[in-house]
Design an enzyme around this catalytic site. Structure first.
Site, PDB file in Angstrom:
ATOM      1  N   ASP A  56      75.953 -22.087  -9.916  1.00 47.60           N
ATOM      2  CA  ASP A  56      76.746 -22.983 -10.611  1.00 47.60           C
ATOM      3  C   ASP A  56      76.606 -24.381 -10.392  1.00 47.60           C
ATOM      4  O   ASP A  56      76.515 -24.958 -11.548  1.00 47.60           O
ATOM      5  CB  ASP A  56      78.079 -22.467 -10.409  1.00 47.60           C
ATOM      6  CG  ASP A  56      78.600 -21.370 -10.953  1.00 47.60           C
ATOM      7  OD1 ASP A  56      77.723 -20.610 -11.592  1.00 47.60           O
ATOM      8  OD2 ASP A  56      79.711 -20.786 -10.507  1.00 47.60           O
ATOM      9  N   GLU A 133      85.042 -30.238 -15.013  1.00 43.54           N
ATOM     10  CA  GLU A 133      86.468 -30.716 -14.717  1.00 43.54           C
ATOM     11  C   GLU A 133      86.183 -32.205 -14.474  1.00 43.54           C
ATOM     12  O   GLU A 133      85.041 -32.899 -14.232  1.00 43.54           O
ATOM     13  CB  GLU A 133      87.077 -30.296 -13.464  1.00 43.54           C
ATOM     14  CG  GLU A 133      86.218 -30.713 -12.059  1.00 43.54           C
ATOM     15  CD  GLU A 133      86.049 -29.515 -11.026  1.00 43.54           C
ATOM     16  OE1 GLU A 133      86.901 -28.508 -11.485  1.00 43.54           O
ATOM     17  OE2 GLU A 133      85.404 -29.865 -10.284  1.00 43.54           O
ATOM     18  N   ASP A 160      98.365 -37.997  -5.001  1.00 41.27           N
ATOM     19  CA  ASP A 160      97.003 -38.212  -5.058  1.00 41.27           C
ATOM     20  C   ASP A 160      96.272 -38.478  -6.239  1.00 41.27           C
ATOM     21  O   ASP A 160      95.367 -39.399  -6.251  1.00 41.27           O
ATOM     22  CB  ASP A 160      96.458 -37.257  -3.997  1.00 41.27           C
ATOM     23  CG  ASP A 160      97.086 -37.214  -2.578  1.00 41.27           C
ATOM     24  OD1 ASP A 160      97.728 -38.300  -2.482  1.00 41.27           O
ATOM     25  OD2 ASP A 160      96.702 -36.366  -1.745  1.00 41.27           O
TER      26      ASP A 160
END
Length: 278
Positions: A56, A133, A160
């Site tokens: 991937d 993402e 974070d």
């Protein structure tokens, strides 16, 4: 009358492989098969089909290599390890792949991708696309940012960082953060918090949010400083980010539709669950 060269009729193919031995073997076999076949023409610059060999991660690299040609390029993945989410063929199925491409009718499976727009304090605007993402983090200190969904201030986040993923990216970093797994045909975004700060003073939703295609997400940092922004497997650092916008891109990634296409839920089972013990 215009004379047609054989390359005008042939399917233009680019072969992209990682550096692993088995990937190189598969690439060599495909190169040899296509080199003298009049149905195909090897063209890394202007392909109709991009064959990604590896995993991937290799397909992510291939996507970014050809992201300016998404309107005319279809992808197909060959996995040389365990089954991947973007691959329909294993390394021992090269002959099947070649035969299927010979009988290809141009059918495709399309998945949504992420549009990312970063605005800096000096007025610069950086635009990018992500297949899986994107994250925004402030490493040295707690990140404080307003999360705006469809022009409504949803929450003030402290923690974070924040991750926004596509449906195909929902099985990656998003899942490790406790996000939901979305079927890749769903045109939606998922916003997931990274180590949010929740106590009696500061509160966030604390769970992933699914955003429909028509809505957009804005992350507006409230403190000056250096922010780390990732776009798939690439990371950049920007000083004084004014805002970062996320939405479904008008383009999509297209995969060659094949008879051997493995269902998404089979891939999820193989990756995370496996065969039950008896």
């Amino acid at each position: 009358m215009t004379q047609m060269n054989f390359t005008d009729r042939a399917t233009r193919v680019a072969i992209i492989a990682n550096g692993k031995y088995q990937s190189k073997r598969v690439a060599s076999k495909l190169f040899a098969a296509f080199k003298h076949d009049p149905d195909f023409y090897l063209s890394k610059k202007d392909p109709d089909i991009v064959i990604s060999i590896g995993g991937d991660g290799m397909l992510l690299s291939a996507f970014h290599m050809y992201e300016k040609q998404l309107d005319k390029v279809r992808f197909v993945g060959v996995h040389t390890g365990h089954l991947g989410f973007y691959t329909d063929y294993r390394d021992f199925e090269v002959d099947t792949l070649i035969n299927n491409l010979k009988n290809d009718k141009g059918e495709q499976i399309s998945y949504p991708i992420l549009k990312v727009t970063i605005t800096l304090e000096d007025g610069r605007v950086i635009r990018a696309r992500a297949l899986n993402e994107s994250t925004i983090k402030r490493i040295e200190k707690t990140m404080v940012a307003d999360v705006v969904i469809n022009q409504v201030v949803f929450e003030r986040f402290r923690g974070d960082g924040i991750l926004v993923s596509t449906p195909t990216g929902s099985t990656a970093y998003n899942k490790s953060l406790g996000g939901a797994v979305l079927h890749p045909t769903i045109e939606a975004l998922q916003l997931t918090e990274i180590s949010s700060l929740n106590n009696r003073v500061y509160r966030t939703l604390g769970s992933s949010v699914i955003i429909p295609k028509k809505d957009a997400i804005e992350i507006v940092p409230k403190r000056v400083g250096v922010y780390t922004i990732s776009i798939d497997n690439k990371t950049v650092h920007y000083k004084n980010v004014t805002k970062i916008e996320y939405s479904i891109d008008e383009k999509s990634i297209n995969f060659v539709s094949t008879p051997s296409h493995t269902s998404f839920w089979e891939r999820v089972n193989d990756a995370f669950i496996g065969e039950p013990e008896h």
